[in-house]
Scaffold this motif. Structure first.
Motif, PDB file in Angstrom:
ATOM      1  N   UNK A 197       0.827  -1.207   0.000  1.00  0.00           N
ATOM      2  CA  UNK A 197       0.000   0.000   0.000  1.00  0.00           C
ATOM      3  C   UNK A 197       0.865   1.262   0.000  1.00  0.00           C
ATOM      4  N   UNK A 198       1.996   1.189   0.669  1.00  0.00           N
ATOM      5  CA  UNK A 198       2.957   2.290   0.656  1.00  0.00           C
ATOM      6  C   UNK A 198       3.547   2.465  -0.747  1.00  0.00           C
ATOM      7  N   UNK A 199       3.866   1.361  -1.407  1.00  0.00           N
ATOM      8  CA  UNK A 199       4.423   1.441  -2.763  1.00  0.00           C
ATOM      9  C   UNK A 199       3.408   2.063  -3.723  1.00  0.00           C
ATOM     10  N   UNK A 200       2.161   1.669  -3.583  1.00  0.00           N
ATOM     11  CA  UNK A 200       1.126   2.192  -4.463  1.00  0.00           C
ATOM     12  C   UNK A 200       0.916   3.689  -4.235  1.00  0.00           C
ATOM     13  N   UNK A 201       0.839   4.093  -2.974  1.00  0.00           N
ATOM     14  CA  UNK A 201       0.663   5.515  -2.659  1.00  0.00           C
ATOM     15  C   UNK A 201       1.852   6.332  -3.162  1.00  0.00           C
ATOM     16  N   UNK A 202       3.058   5.775  -3.032  1.00  0.00           N
ATOM     17  CA  UNK A 202       4.268   6.468  -3.495  1.00  0.00           C
ATOM     18  C   UNK A 202       4.246   6.648  -5.005  1.00  0.00           C
ATOM     19  N   UNK A 203       3.800   5.635  -5.721  1.00  0.00           N
ATOM     20  CA  UNK A 203       3.736   5.711  -7.181  1.00  0.00           C
ATOM     21  C   UNK A 203       2.722   6.769  -7.613  1.00  0.00           C
ATOM     22  N   UNK A 204       1.555   6.743  -6.983  1.00  0.00           N
ATOM     23  CA  UNK A 204       0.527   7.727  -7.337  1.00  0.00           C
ATOM     24  C   UNK A 204       1.025   9.148  -7.078  1.00  0.00           C
ATOM     25  N   UNK A 325       9.879   7.514   2.824  1.00  0.00           N
ATOM     26  CA  UNK A 325       9.758   6.739   1.584  1.00  0.00           C
ATOM     27  C   UNK A 325       8.761   7.392   0.643  1.00  0.00           C
ATOM     28  N   UNK A 326       7.610   7.781   1.177  1.00  0.00           N
ATOM     29  CA  UNK A 326       6.585   8.388   0.338  1.00  0.00           C
ATOM     30  C   UNK A 326       7.050   9.719  -0.241  1.00  0.00           C
ATOM     31  N   UNK A 327       7.616  10.591   0.601  1.00  0.00           N
ATOM     32  CA  UNK A 327       7.973  11.924   0.144  1.00  0.00           C
ATOM     33  C   UNK A 327       9.217  11.922  -0.734  1.00  0.00           C
ATOM     34  N   UNK A 328      10.151  10.994  -0.509  1.00  0.00           N
ATOM     35  CA  UNK A 328      11.285  10.877  -1.430  1.00  0.00           C
ATOM     36  C   UNK A 328      10.778  10.508  -2.819  1.00  0.00           C
ATOM     37  N   UNK A 329       9.872   9.545  -2.874  1.00  0.00           N
ATOM     38  CA  UNK A 329       9.268   9.178  -4.153  1.00  0.00           C
ATOM     39  C   UNK A 329       8.549  10.373  -4.765  1.00  0.00           C
ATOM     40  N   UNK A 330       7.844  11.111  -3.933  1.00  0.00           N
ATOM     41  CA  UNK A 330       7.069  12.269  -4.371  1.00  0.00           C
ATOM     42  C   UNK A 330       7.954  13.309  -5.048  1.00  0.00           C
ATOM     43  N   UNK A 331       9.086  13.629  -4.409  1.00  0.00           N
ATOM     44  CA  UNK A 331       9.935  14.688  -4.945  1.00  0.00           C
ATOM     45  C   UNK A 331      10.904  14.198  -6.008  1.00  0.00           C
ATOM     46  N   UNK A 332      11.185  12.922  -6.035  1.00  0.00           N
ATOM     47  CA  UNK A 332      11.888  12.383  -7.207  1.00  0.00           C
ATOM     48  C   UNK A 332      10.985  12.551  -8.429  1.00  0.00           C
ATOM     49  N   UNK A 333       9.700  12.265  -8.247  1.00  0.00           N
ATOM     50  CA  UNK A 333       8.745  12.500  -9.320  1.00  0.00           C
ATOM     51  C   UNK A 333       8.692  13.965  -9.713  1.00  0.00           C
TER      52      UNK A 333
END
Length: 384
Positions: A197-204, A325-333
């Motif tokens: 669920x964390x991976x999915x939220x990070x991708x979105x 994890x979520x916010x790193x993914x967010x700002x890499x995006x």
């Protein structure tokens, strides 16, 4: 906490309406100037990865006090930069150090009752979103009248005041993690691999923020074209428009507590897709751009709150690392969207930027729909 979140996050976005002024100042192309914003976002992602997890093992307030000093030094570095490469480096440091909002948001989730978590996160996120959007308005105005460097001197002064207020007013929170920093960082990998669920939220979050950043990092370039011929002050004024979308974010946070998060997220992702379609047909229309900004900000930020309500329900003892994890993914995006848009602008200009945003948000919607069962399981867990 809400005021601090809004004022600190503003540091990351001051440069976006000023990119054309920076390009003229350093005699570089718009694409090279656009990389100032990209390096700031990369720095923020690095700060989220290496600094925010420390909040699980160090006293939160002490960590913020040290970080404020580093923010002030970084902002002064931007204001004093004599070359575009020094500006890249200083902008990276501004992003690296401006992570205090991501120390405060998990604190809100920690203090809130489970049935009010979305509401409380939404309240603080409203402040964060207003800080993001009004930062563009303020920096655009200041840049047009006093030069682009002035806003960074002013921001350093504001950070100094906040430094004192946090020291005197914010309560201390004792850390919960007793292990080593190296083990703490390794646990990020374990959390990412063990929480679908964390991976999915990070991708979105990553893909929607990529489209969001693509728009905001090229808006000043569009407004500089002959059909508009406007400067940084008008580009920044669009932040005021987006602030109307911020008013809806607190409401969306309350809805997250009360209704099916999957259905709500489907609606908010659709808003983002619609906004980029509006942008495509608004390359000569200020009114169309205004409507699109309101819809896009509502969609992106409401989906962001939904994502955070989901991830903060997963593991109470690891909220800072989960948020990392979520916010790193967010700002890499976000940094990828900024870089891609700055490159696409040189080839296809506005139509290319709109295509990026549309394609990314459609991918998010498809992945969201395919993972319906996981999302609805998440909703059940959050309510429980």
């Amino acid at each position: 906490m809400t005021i601090t979140t809004g004022l600190v996050v503003a540091n990351i976005y001051y440069n976006q309406p000023l990119l054309t002024d920076i390009a003229l100042n350093f005699k570089v192309s718009n694409s090279k100037a656009g990389q100032v914003s990209m390096f700031t976002q990369i720095g923020y992602a690095a700060g989220l990865l290496f600094i925010v997890p420390l909040a699980d093992m160090l006293k939160r307030k002490r960590l913020m006090i040290i970080d404020f000093a580093l923010i002030i030094i970084s902002l002064l570095g931007v204001a004093l930069s004599k070359s575009i490469h020094l500006l890249y480096f200083a902008s990276f440091l501004v992003g690296l150090t401006s992570v205090i909002p991501q120390l405060l948001i998990p604190m809100v989730a920690h203090l809130a009752n489970p049935h009010e978590r979305g509401k409380k996160i939404g309240f603080v996120m409203s402040g964060l979103l207003i800080g993001i959007l009004l930062s563009r308005t303020i920096s655009g105005f200041v840049g047009a009248h006093f030069g682009w460097r002035s806003i960074f001197y002013a921001a350093a002064a504001v950070m100094f005041i906040l430094w004192g207020l946090v020291y005197w007013l914010l309560p201390e929170i004792e850390p919960t993690y007793k292990g080593k920093y190296s083990h703490l960082m390794k646990s990020l990998v374990h959390l990412f691999m063990s929480e679908p669920k964390l991976r999915l939220a990070s991708f979105r979050g990553a893909l929607l923020f990529a489209g969001f950043s693509a728009f905001w990092s090229t808006l000043a370039f569009l407004l500089k074209l002959p059909q508009f011929n406007e400067g940084s002050d008008v580009a920044g004024a669009f932040g005021l428009v987006g602030a109307f979308g911020a008013l809806a974010v607190g409401f969306m946070g309350r809805l997250t507590d009360k209704m099916d998060a999957f259905k709500l997220s489907t609606f908010t992702i659709l808003l983002v897709i619609i906004s980029f379609i509006i942008f495509y047909f608004s390359s000569h229309s200020i009114a169309g751009l205004i409507i699109g900004v309101i819809i896009m900000d509502m969609g992106v930020q409401s989906t962001h709150i939904s994502n955070q309500a989901i991830i903060f329900s997963l593991n109470a003892e690891a909220r800072n690392r989960i948020n990392t994890i979520y916010m790193v993914s967010y700002f890499i995006g976000g940094s990828a969207g900024t870089f891609l848009a700055s490159q696409i602008w040189g080839l296809y200009q506005w139509s290319g930027v709109c295509a990026i945003g549309t394609i990314l948000s459609v991918i998010v919607l498809c992945v969201h729909l395919v993972n319906r069962k996981k999302m609805q399981q998440n909703t059940t867990a959050s309510v429980a």
